[in-house]
Design a protein around this motif. Sequence first.
Motif, mmCIF file in Angstrom:
data_model
loop_
_atom_site.group_PDB
_atom_site.id
_atom_site.type_symbol
_atom_site.label_atom_id
_atom_site.label_comp_id
_atom_site.label_asym_id
_atom_site.label_seq_id
_atom_site.Cartn_x
_atom_site.Cartn_y
_atom_site.Cartn_z
ATOM 1 N N TRP A 74 0.858 -1.167 0.000
ATOM 2 C CA TRP A 74 0.000 0.000 0.000
ATOM 3 C C TRP A 74 0.898 1.221 0.000
ATOM 4 O O TRP A 74 2.034 1.167 0.474
ATOM 5 N N PHE A 75 0.375 2.325 -0.495
ATOM 6 C CA PHE A 75 1.184 3.527 -0.585
ATOM 7 C C PHE A 75 0.521 4.704 0.117
ATOM 8 O O PHE A 75 -0.708 4.789 0.204
ATOM 9 N N LYS A 191 4.212 -2.386 3.379
ATOM 10 C CA LYS A 191 3.925 -3.769 3.012
ATOM 11 C C LYS A 191 2.559 -4.202 3.564
ATOM 12 O O LYS A 191 2.270 -4.044 4.749
ATOM 13 N N MET A 192 1.732 -4.782 2.703
ATOM 14 C CA MET A 192 0.381 -5.179 3.109
ATOM 15 C C MET A 192 0.391 -6.168 4.281
ATOM 16 O O MET A 192 -0.408 -6.049 5.210
ATOM 17 N N THR A 199 -5.048 1.800 9.162
ATOM 18 C CA THR A 199 -3.978 2.650 9.706
ATOM 19 C C THR A 199 -3.368 3.506 8.601
ATOM 20 O O THR A 199 -3.163 4.718 8.780
ATOM 21 N N ILE A 200 -3.102 2.888 7.464
ATOM 22 C CA ILE A 200 -2.514 3.635 6.344
ATOM 23 C C ILE A 200 -3.530 4.641 5.800
ATOM 24 O O ILE A 200 -3.165 5.764 5.430
ATOM 25 N N LYS A 201 -4.786 4.273 5.782
ATOM 26 C CA LYS A 201 -5.845 5.189 5.346
ATOM 27 C C LYS A 201 -5.885 6.420 6.253
ATOM 28 O O LYS A 201 -5.968 7.562 5.768
ATOM 29 N N ALA A 202 -5.814 6.212 7.570
ATOM 30 C CA ALA A 202 -5.837 7.330 8.516
ATOM 31 C C ALA A 202 -4.597 8.209 8.337
ATOM 32 O O ALA A 202 -4.688 9.446 8.409
ATOM 33 N N VAL A 240 -3.473 3.304 -3.103
ATOM 34 C CA VAL A 240 -3.368 4.276 -2.020
ATOM 35 C C VAL A 240 -4.633 4.209 -1.168
ATOM 36 O O VAL A 240 -5.708 4.617 -1.641
ATOM 37 N N PRO A 241 -4.580 3.683 0.038
ATOM 38 C CA PRO A 241 -5.774 3.644 0.898
ATOM 39 C C PRO A 241 -6.276 5.059 1.194
ATOM 40 O O PRO A 241 -5.551 5.894 1.711
ATOM 41 N N TYR A 242 -7.537 5.307 0.810
ATOM 42 C CA TYR A 242 -8.096 6.642 1.013
ATOM 43 C C TYR A 242 -9.623 6.610 1.054
ATOM 44 O O TYR A 242 -10.216 7.259 1.849
#
Length: 242
Positions: A74-75, A191-192, A199-202, A240-242
């Motif tokens: 994920w980025f 890394k997924m 967490t990455i989205k936040a 990109v988690p969003y």
Amino acid sequence: MKIVCHEFAPFSYQDQQQNITGILVEIARLACQDWPQGCEIELLPNKRAKQQFNQGLAHGHFQGWNEERALTTWFSIPLLQTEYGFYSPLAQPLTDLKQTSGKNIGAFGPSNTLTSLINIDRQQVRLGLPPMEIILSSSGDEQPLKMLHKRRFDAYYVNKEVGAYYAKHLGLNDLYYLSSGQPIHYFIGFKMKHNEYETIKAFNHLLVKLYQNHRFDEIFAKWKMIPSPLLPTEFPDLNVPY
């Protein structure tokens, strides 16, 4: 959150006072100030940084995007925009992309930079032009520019800012820069299998808020670079988690 990086000036590097700095470091450090769990940013040799990232000993790693990485990564939102290009001697400049055909071109690899150069070479071969002679360098610092200065190859293909940084460091002001015409973007990769999507989205929502509130403006002005113009509608295709 632990983020690792390697020597990649002016994006991430250790300065003369032994401080970790660079535009990507400063962007991440500012975001970490507002991240409730806090962050640690560590500069490591390239191979060790990748090992820690792949093994889950670090959550994030500054990276360029590519399709292979996106299968397992994920980025963050894109942190900035830059580009690759060719540095050649001012006495024998390459002023057009077609002039790179049949020439000895240096590049650091394996890397996204090398992949980009190979793609340009293939496009030109399809047009009936002679292939480049690509000379691989195991070093992405000042060494390839020293080789260019000694005419070991006709041009050096590299990130524009990286080439300019090391050219200035070496006192080389007799170089011509030719843009590849293809913008690139740098991210923090996660890394997924070692990170939670939410967490990455936040973290990405925090980054967007900071951009919208102009919190990064001074950093971009200091380093003379620009933020990425990519829009949230493009994030799903980039993982990109969003």
